[in-house]
Design a protein around this motif. Structure first.
Motif, mmCIF file in Angstrom:
data_model
loop_
_atom_site.group_PDB
_atom_site.id
_atom_site.type_symbol
_atom_site.label_atom_id
_atom_site.label_comp_id
_atom_site.label_asym_id
_atom_site.label_seq_id
_atom_site.Cartn_x
_atom_site.Cartn_y
_atom_site.Cartn_z
ATOM 1 N N LYS A 26 31.305 57.805 19.691
ATOM 2 C CA LYS A 26 31.623 59.038 18.970
ATOM 3 C C LYS A 26 32.256 58.751 17.602
ATOM 4 O O LYS A 26 33.412 59.078 17.338
ATOM 5 N N PRO A 27 31.480 58.148 16.688
ATOM 6 C CA PRO A 27 32.029 57.780 15.370
ATOM 7 C C PRO A 27 32.380 59.001 14.520
ATOM 8 O O PRO A 27 31.809 60.078 14.669
ATOM 9 N N LYS A 28 33.331 58.813 13.617
ATOM 10 C CA LYS A 28 33.788 59.862 12.705
ATOM 11 C C LYS A 28 34.005 59.246 11.329
ATOM 12 O O LYS A 28 34.298 58.052 11.219
ATOM 13 N N ASP A 29 33.876 60.063 10.297
ATOM 14 C CA ASP A 29 34.079 59.607 8.920
ATOM 15 C C ASP A 29 33.159 58.437 8.586
ATOM 16 O O ASP A 29 33.611 57.350 8.237
ATOM 17 N N ILE A 30 31.854 58.681 8.729
ATOM 18 C CA ILE A 30 30.880 57.621 8.493
ATOM 19 C C ILE A 30 29.780 58.099 7.552
ATOM 20 O O ILE A 30 29.672 59.288 7.245
ATOM 21 N N THR A 31 28.969 57.154 7.120
ATOM 22 C CA THR A 31 27.749 57.441 6.379
ATOM 23 C C THR A 31 26.572 57.044 7.257
ATOM 24 O O THR A 31 26.563 55.952 7.828
ATOM 25 N N VAL A 32 25.615 57.946 7.377
ATOM 26 C CA VAL A 32 24.405 57.677 8.146
ATOM 27 C C VAL A 32 23.286 57.438 7.142
ATOM 28 O O VAL A 32 23.031 58.275 6.279
ATOM 29 N N VAL A 33 22.631 56.292 7.247
ATOM 30 C CA VAL A 33 21.562 55.922 6.334
ATOM 31 C C VAL A 33 20.242 55.923 7.093
ATOM 32 O O VAL A 33 20.087 55.206 8.084
ATOM 33 N N ASN A 34 19.309 56.734 6.621
ATOM 34 C CA ASN A 34 17.967 56.754 7.202
ATOM 35 C C ASN A 34 17.063 55.945 6.280
ATOM 36 O O ASN A 34 16.562 56.453 5.286
ATOM 37 N N SER A 35 16.864 54.691 6.599
ATOM 38 C CA SER A 35 16.053 53.798 5.768
ATOM 39 C C SER A 35 14.571 53.857 6.128
ATOM 40 O O SER A 35 13.753 53.175 5.513
ATOM 41 N N ARG A 36 14.220 54.695 7.064
ATOM 42 C CA ARG A 36 12.814 54.797 7.481
ATOM 43 C C ARG A 36 12.003 55.445 6.362
ATOM 44 O O ARG A 36 12.500 56.284 5.622
ATOM 45 N N ARG A 37 10.740 55.054 6.260
ATOM 46 C CA ARG A 37 9.880 55.562 5.187
ATOM 47 C C ARG A 37 9.237 56.900 5.511
ATOM 48 O O ARG A 37 8.963 57.693 4.608
ATOM 49 N N ASP A 38 8.952 57.160 6.781
ATOM 50 C CA ASP A 38 8.175 58.344 7.135
ATOM 51 C C ASP A 38 8.795 59.222 8.212
ATOM 52 O O ASP A 38 8.197 60.214 8.601
ATOM 53 N N ASP A 39 9.951 58.872 8.717
ATOM 54 C CA ASP A 39 10.540 59.596 9.847
ATOM 55 C C ASP A 39 11.892 60.198 9.468
ATOM 56 O O ASP A 39 12.665 59.577 8.740
ATOM 57 N N VAL A 40 12.173 61.384 9.980
ATOM 58 C CA VAL A 40 13.483 61.988 9.761
ATOM 59 C C VAL A 40 14.432 61.578 10.885
ATOM 60 O O VAL A 40 13.992 61.154 11.956
ATOM 61 N N ALA A 41 15.710 61.715 10.619
ATOM 62 C CA ALA A 41 16.733 61.425 11.617
ATOM 63 C C ALA A 41 17.642 62.644 11.731
ATOM 64 O O ALA A 41 17.962 63.285 10.727
ATOM 65 N N TYR A 42 18.018 62.961 12.951
ATOM 66 C CA TYR A 42 18.944 64.063 13.202
ATOM 67 C C TYR A 42 20.232 63.497 13.770
ATOM 68 O O TYR A 42 20.198 62.591 14.605
#
Length: 77
Positions: A26-42
């Motif tokens: 349960k992380p908090k105060d983070i940055t989420v990086v979506n490095s994928r070229r064709d897919d979204v992340a939720y």
């Protein structure tokens, strides 16, 4: 996609899933990086809020996160 806190990677996810993958830490105060070229992340927070992160994008949050899902959709819209 990866989760970054204080300039350190604290988690990585790569599999497209049909459901949510729980986050035991349960992380908090983070940055989420979506490095994928064709897919979204939720990402989902502990209050049920959901954010979609487009391919090759990042999102910084102060929320406490509890789940992630990678979708083969190419855009959030």
């Amino acid at each position: 996609m990866c989760f970054i806190k204080n300039d350190k990677i604290i988690g990585k996810f790569k599999d497209v899933t049909s459901g949510w993958q729980p986050l035991p830490s349960k992380p908090k105060d983070i940055t989420v990086v979506n490095s994928r070229r064709d897919d979204v992340a939720y990402i989902r927070n502990t209050h049920g809020g959901i954010v979609c992160i487009a391919p090759k994008s990042s999102y910084s949050t102060g929320w406490t996160l509890n789940a992630v899902r990678i979708s083969s959709n190419s855009s959030c819209g």
